[in-house]
Design a protein around this motif. Structure first.
Motif, PDB file in Angstrom:
ATOM      1  N   HIS A 159       2.376   0.851   7.465  1.00 25.80           N
ATOM      2  CA  HIS A 159       2.392  -0.185   6.435  1.00 25.80           C
ATOM      3  C   HIS A 159       3.680  -0.996   6.581  1.00 25.80           C
ATOM      4  O   HIS A 159       4.569  -0.664   7.367  1.00 25.80           O
ATOM      5  CB  HIS A 159       2.272   0.410   5.030  1.00 25.80           C
ATOM      6  N   GLU A 164      -0.864  -2.300   1.328  1.00 34.26           N
ATOM      7  CA  GLU A 164      -1.961  -2.172   2.282  1.00 34.26           C
ATOM      8  C   GLU A 164      -1.454  -1.546   3.585  1.00 34.26           C
ATOM      9  O   GLU A 164      -0.345  -1.820   4.047  1.00 34.26           O
ATOM     10  CB  GLU A 164      -2.562  -3.554   2.558  1.00 34.26           C
ATOM     11  N   THR A 165      -2.281  -0.693   4.180  1.00 30.31           N
ATOM     12  CA  THR A 165      -1.937  -0.037   5.439  1.00 30.31           C
ATOM     13  C   THR A 165      -2.948  -0.432   6.512  1.00 30.31           C
ATOM     14  O   THR A 165      -4.027  -0.926   6.220  1.00 30.31           O
ATOM     15  CB  THR A 165      -1.925   1.490   5.272  1.00 30.31           C
TER      16      THR A 165
END
Length: 394
Positions: free
Chosen positions: A307, A57-58
Motif C-alpha cells: 500500500h 487501498e492495497t
C-alpha cells in the motif's frame, strides 16, 4: 558585545523570513474572497477524504525468480467424486522417475453422485465465480487479498437422506509427491506394485460398469488455503459412453503469498482439458479413466500485498492543500481584475455621458460677446494712501 552579536543574528534571521506578517489594518476582506475561501476549504476536505481511502487501498505486487527448492515434497489436495463404486476404482500417482506414490492419504467414501439442492446451489455459485475469473483476471487480486473468509472452501454436507443406493465414490484427502512431473490418475481397479512398471487390477471389473463421469470439488497443490478458488474447482464432466478418457494437462507455478491476512507457500496452476472415447476398432487407443498430468515450472512467483507509504500520503495531502490555495487565489485575482476592468469601462462611459451637457453649457457662456461702452475713468482725486495724506497736511 554579546548583546550586539545576538541582535545582529536576530536581525539576520528576521531578514530571511519568507512569511512576512502583514498588519491587520492593511488587510481588506471582501464577500467574494470569503465565498471563494469557503469553496476552497470544502473542495480541500473532499479531496483529503478521498485521498485517505486511496491511502488505505492495497494492491498485489508480483515478482518472478528461479525456484531453487527441488528437494522438498509437493502436497496434492484432492476432492473428486466419480460415478462408480469405490471397489471398482483406484487412485495413485506415478512421477517421471517411475516412482509410484501410494494413495494412503486418500479416503474412499461411498456417496450419491446427484447433489442435494443446497449442494447444487453451492456448486452453481462456484461455477459462476469460475466464469468471472476466466473473463476478468483482475479478480484474482481480490481473492488473494480477501481469501473469501465467509465462503466455504469445500462441498457442504448433505441436508437430506436419499433412499437411492450410493453408486458413486468420493475420493478426498492429500498426497505428498516429488517435485517432478507426474501423473495423478483414477482408473479401473486398485493399483498394485509391479517391479517392471505400473498396473491396475482391472480384469475383474465389467466394461458395462465403467462410468467416469466425475465432479472436481477441489484440486490444489501446496498448502491448502481456506477460501481460495483453483481453476479446476467446480468442474463437472459427464461421460457419454462407458469407455472414455478425460485428460487434464496442468502446469504448476510455485507461489509465495504474503498479505496482511496470511503468509503461505502455495502453488498456482493453469490447465488445459481434453477428452476422447476409447475405441480400439476405430484407432482410439488408451485406458478409460481420469488422468491429471502435471509439470512444475522452474519459476517462482512472489506475491506481496502493498500500500502507499505514509510519507507519500503526506506529500499528496500537501500538494492538494497548496494546489487548491494557489489555484483559487489565481482564479480569484483574475476574476477580480476582469470585473474591475469591466466596471471601470462602464463607469467611465456613464461619466462621459453626464459630462457632455456641462461642457456644452460652458462653451456657450464663453462665446457671449460683451457690450461695448465707455469705460469708467479712475478717481484721481481720491488719496492713494493715508501716509500720503499725512505728509500733505503737515
Amino acid at each position: 558585545m554579546r548583546r550586539l552579536t545576538k541582535k545582529k543574528a536576530l536581525h539576520l534571521v528576521k531578514g530571511l523570513d519568507a512569511f512576512p506578517k502583514v498588519p491587520d489594518s492593511y488587510v481588506e476582506t471582501t464577500a467574494s474572497g470569503g465565498t471563494v475561501s469557503l469553496m476552497a476549504f470544502t473542495f480541500m476536505l473532499i479531496l483529503a477524504f478521498l485521498e485517505f481511502f486511496v491511502y488505505r487501498e492495497t494492491w498485489m505486487h508480483y515478482e518472478y525468480e528461479v525456484d531453487k527448492d527441488f528437494k522438498s515434497k509437493l502436497r496434492l489436495n484432492v476432492d473428486i467424486t466419480v460415478a462408480m463404486k469405490c471397489q471398482y476404482i483406484g487412485a495413485d500417482v506415478l512421477d517421471l522417475a517411475e516412482t509410484m506414490v501410494a494413495s494412503d492419504g486418500l479416503n474412499y467414501e461411498p456417496v450419491n453422485f446427484e447433489l442435494s439442492p443446497q449442494q447444487r446451489f453451492w456448486h452453481m455459485t462456484l461455477q459462476h465465480i469460475q466464469e468471472r475469473l476466466r473473463e476478468e483476471h483482475s479478480l484474482q487480486h481480490v481473492l488473494f487479498k480477501s481469501l473469501m473468509k465467509d465462503s466455504p472452501s469445500s462441498l457442504p454436507p448433505r441436508e437430506d437422506h436419499p433412499s437411492a443406493p450410493q453408486a458413486a465414490c468420493r475420493i478426498h484427502g492429500h498426497l505428498y509427491v516429488n517435485k517432478v512431473a507426474g501423473n495423478f490418475h483414477i482408473t479401473v481397479g486398485k493399483a498394485i506394485p509391479h517391479p517392471r512398471g505400473h498396473a491396475h487390477l482391472a480384469a475383474l471389473v465389467s466394461h458395462d460398469s465403467y462410468n467416469f463421469s466425475h465432479r472436481i470439488d477441489h484440486l490444489s497443490f501446496g498448502e491448502k488455503l481456506h477460501g481460495t478458488i483453483n481453476p479446476l474447482d467446480g468442474t463437472e464432466k459427464i461421460s457419454p459412453d462407458h469407455n472414455h478418457m478425460f485428460q487434464y494437462f496442468i502446469t504448476i507455478v510455485p507461489t509465495k503469498l504474503n498479505t496482511y491476512q496470511i503468509a503461505a507457500d502455495t502453488h498456482q496452476y493453469s490447465v488445459t482439458e481434453r477428452e476422447r472415447p476409447i475405441n480400439h476398432a476405430a484407432g482410439s487407443h488408451g485406458v478409460s479413466g481420469i488422468f491429471m498430468k502435471y509439470d512444475i515450472s522452474s519459476l517462482m512467483v512472489r506475491v506481496t500485498e502493498q500500500h502507499m507509504p505514509f510519507w507519500k500520503f503526506l506529500v499528496r495531502l500537501c500538494g492538494i492543500v497548496g494546489g487548491i490555495f494557489s489555484t483559487t487565489g489565481m482564479l480569484h485575482g483574475m476574476m477580480g481584475f476582469l470585473l474591475d476592468v469591466l466596471c471601470c469601462h462602464f463607469q467611465l462611459g456613464l461619466y462621459r455621458l453626464k459630462e457632455d451637457p456641462l461642457l456644452d453649457q460652458h462653451a456657450g457662456k464663453d462665446n457671449v460677446i460683451p457690450a461695448v461702452g465707455p469705460s469708467p475713468l479712475p478717481n484721481t482725486h481720491a488719496p492713494s494712501s493715508p501716509l500720503v495724506l499725512e505728509e500733505s497736511v503737515s
